[in-house]
Design a protein around this motif. Structure first.
Motif, PDB file in Angstrom:
ATOM      1  N   ILE A 273     -42.249  16.938 -64.066  1.00 35.57           N
ATOM      2  CA  ILE A 273     -43.412  17.094 -63.196  1.00 35.57           C
ATOM      3  C   ILE A 273     -43.009  17.896 -61.962  1.00 35.57           C
ATOM      4  N   ARG A 274     -43.804  18.897 -61.650  1.00 30.71           N
ATOM      5  CA  ARG A 274     -43.648  19.623 -60.385  1.00 30.71           C
ATOM      6  C   ARG A 274     -44.881  19.319 -59.554  1.00 30.71           C
ATOM      7  N   ILE A 275     -44.683  18.633 -58.425  1.00 33.72           N
ATOM      8  CA  ILE A 275     -45.774  18.299 -57.524  1.00 33.72           C
ATOM      9  C   ILE A 275     -46.057  19.529 -56.665  1.00 33.72           C
ATOM     10  N   LEU A 276     -47.296  20.001 -56.719  1.00 36.95           N
ATOM     11  CA  LEU A 276     -47.674  21.202 -55.976  1.00 36.95           C
ATOM     12  C   LEU A 276     -48.323  20.819 -54.652  1.00 36.95           C
ATOM     13  N   SER A 277     -47.909  21.502 -53.605  1.00 36.89           N
ATOM     14  CA  SER A 277     -48.558  21.301 -52.307  1.00 36.89           C
ATOM     15  C   SER A 277     -49.909  22.002 -52.321  1.00 36.89           C
ATOM     16  N   SER A 278     -50.716  21.764 -51.328  1.00 39.73           N
ATOM     17  CA  SER A 278     -52.069  22.305 -51.304  1.00 39.73           C
ATOM     18  C   SER A 278     -52.107  23.832 -51.228  1.00 39.73           C
ATOM     19  N   ASN A 279     -51.015  24.462 -50.820  1.00 40.72           N
ATOM     20  CA  ASN A 279     -51.031  25.929 -50.714  1.00 40.72           C
ATOM     21  C   ASN A 279     -50.360  26.609 -51.904  1.00 40.72           C
TER      22      ASN A 279
ATOM     23  N   ARG B 213     -50.642  17.795 -55.479  1.00 41.37           N
ATOM     24  CA  ARG B 213     -50.497  16.582 -54.666  1.00 41.37           C
ATOM     25  C   ARG B 213     -51.831  15.851 -54.561  1.00 41.37           C
ATOM     26  N   THR B 214     -52.933  16.601 -54.427  1.00 42.32           N
ATOM     27  CA  THR B 214     -54.254  15.970 -54.302  1.00 42.32           C
ATOM     28  C   THR B 214     -54.617  15.181 -55.562  1.00 42.32           C
ATOM     29  N   VAL B 215     -54.233  15.689 -56.727  1.00 41.68           N
ATOM     30  CA  VAL B 215     -54.527  14.987 -57.980  1.00 41.68           C
ATOM     31  C   VAL B 215     -53.631  13.750 -58.114  1.00 41.68           C
ATOM     32  N   LEU B 216     -52.353  13.890 -57.766  1.00 43.07           N
ATOM     33  CA  LEU B 216     -51.456  12.730 -57.774  1.00 43.07           C
ATOM     34  C   LEU B 216     -51.987  11.655 -56.833  1.00 43.07           C
ATOM     35  N   ASP B 217     -52.411  12.053 -55.650  1.00 45.44           N
ATOM     36  CA  ASP B 217     -52.957  11.085 -54.696  1.00 45.44           C
ATOM     37  C   ASP B 217     -54.201  10.404 -55.260  1.00 45.44           C
ATOM     38  N   ARG B 218     -55.010  11.146 -56.015  1.00 49.47           N
ATOM     39  CA  ARG B 218     -56.209  10.552 -56.621  1.00 49.47           C
ATOM     40  C   ARG B 218     -55.822   9.506 -57.661  1.00 49.47           C
ATOM     41  N   ILE B 219     -54.828   9.803 -58.490  1.00 43.93           N
ATOM     42  CA  ILE B 219     -54.359   8.826 -59.482  1.00 43.93           C
ATOM     43  C   ILE B 219     -53.894   7.562 -58.767  1.00 43.93           C
ATOM     44  N   LEU B 220     -53.049   7.726 -57.756  1.00 41.36           N
ATOM     45  CA  LEU B 220     -52.507   6.566 -57.048  1.00 41.36           C
ATOM     46  C   LEU B 220     -53.606   5.779 -56.345  1.00 41.36           C
TER      47      LEU B 220
ATOM     48  N   ILE C  59     -44.087   7.084 -61.662  1.00 33.63           N
ATOM     49  CA  ILE C  59     -44.964   7.929 -62.474  1.00 33.63           C
ATOM     50  C   ILE C  59     -44.093   8.819 -63.351  1.00 33.63           C
ATOM     51  N   ALA C  60     -44.443   8.881 -64.641  1.00 36.35           N
ATOM     52  CA  ALA C  60     -43.692   9.711 -65.584  1.00 36.35           C
ATOM     53  C   ALA C  60     -44.674  10.420 -66.503  1.00 36.35           C
ATOM     54  N   ALA C  61     -44.321  11.633 -66.901  1.00 35.78           N
ATOM     55  CA  ALA C  61     -45.175  12.403 -67.801  1.00 35.78           C
ATOM     56  C   ALA C  61     -44.462  12.620 -69.130  1.00 35.78           C
ATOM     57  N   TRP C  62     -45.266  12.669 -70.186  1.00 40.22           N
ATOM     58  CA  TRP C  62     -44.775  12.834 -71.547  1.00 40.22           C
ATOM     59  C   TRP C  62     -45.628  13.867 -72.257  1.00 40.22           C
ATOM     60  N   ILE C  63     -45.006  14.599 -73.169  1.00 38.29           N
ATOM     61  CA  ILE C  63     -45.738  15.533 -74.019  1.00 38.29           C
ATOM     62  C   ILE C  63     -45.633  15.017 -75.447  1.00 38.29           C
ATOM     63  N   VAL C  64     -46.772  14.896 -76.105  1.00 38.10           N
ATOM     64  CA  VAL C  64     -46.833  14.314 -77.442  1.00 38.10           C
ATOM     65  C   VAL C  64     -47.426  15.349 -78.390  1.00 38.10           C
ATOM     66  N   THR C  65     -46.730  15.595 -79.506  1.00 36.09           N
ATOM     67  CA  THR C  65     -47.267  16.442 -80.575  1.00 36.09           C
ATOM     68  C   THR C  65     -47.352  15.589 -81.835  1.00 36.09           C
ATOM     69  N   SER C  66     -47.745  16.199 -82.932  1.00 37.17           N
ATOM     70  CA  SER C  66     -47.844  15.437 -84.177  1.00 37.17           C
ATOM     71  C   SER C  66     -46.477  14.991 -84.694  1.00 37.17           C
ATOM     72  N   THR C  67     -45.398  15.594 -84.178  1.00 35.90           N
ATOM     73  CA  THR C  67     -44.059  15.242 -84.671  1.00 35.90           C
ATOM     74  C   THR C  67     -43.071  14.821 -83.597  1.00 35.90           C
TER      75      THR C  67
END
Length: 153
Positions: free
Chosen positions: A146-152, A8-15, A131-139
């Motif tokens: 995305i699983r948003i993790l709480s601080s604990n 959550r802290t990293v998501l908040d930083r992005i936003l 917000i959306a996440a993608w995984i990219v490979t060569s093919t």
């Protein structure tokens, strides 16, 4: 299926970085650092664009020198590695554009980076923030849950 663990802290930083960006009509972004464990990818931090980043309406070019410093600091902190990037699409779909995919393909081909896959987090800002996440490979390119993790977690 691979899943992105995003504190959550990293998501908040992005936003926060999206909100702080001077020109909401242009793209902004930064690198993502973390650990790729195969079935899970743990994000440990994100970088700012850097002072020499280029922000345009349809394109963002990271400040490579600054990104390298962010990656080196992350490695020293907890052995996190550069695993991808986050950036905005102010007026677009929360998916990598053709230009984004060409950029990721060149990064995947770069032997000095030693990337097997690349995490792309895309943030749209209009008409609402998505917000959306993608995984990219060569093919392949695929959505990454995305699983948003709480601080604990």
């Amino acid at each position: 299926m691979t899943r992105l663990h995003l504190p959550r802290t990293v998501l908040d930083r992005i936003l926060s970085l999206v909100t702080e960006h001077d020109d909401p009509a242009t793209e902004t972004g930064g690198i993502i650092v973390g650990h790729d464990h195969g079935r899970t990818i743990d994000v440990t931090g994100v970088g700012e664009p850097g002072p020499n980043a280029v922000h345009e309406p349809w394109r963002f070019t990271r400040d490579l020198q600054y990104a390298g410093k962010v990656a080196a600091d992350a490695w020293r902190r907890d052995r996190s590695q550069w695993i991808g990037e986050w950036h905005t699409h102010p007026r677009g779909h929360p998916a990598p554009s053709d230009l984004d995919l060409r950029t990721y393909a060149s990064l995947l081909r770069n032997p000095s980076l030693r990337l097997d896959r690349f995490v792309a987090v895309v943030v749209t800002t209009a008409p609402k923030t998505i917000i959306a996440a993608w995984i990219v490979t060569s093919t392949t390119v695929g959505r990454l849950p995305i699983r948003i993790l709480s601080s604990n977690e």
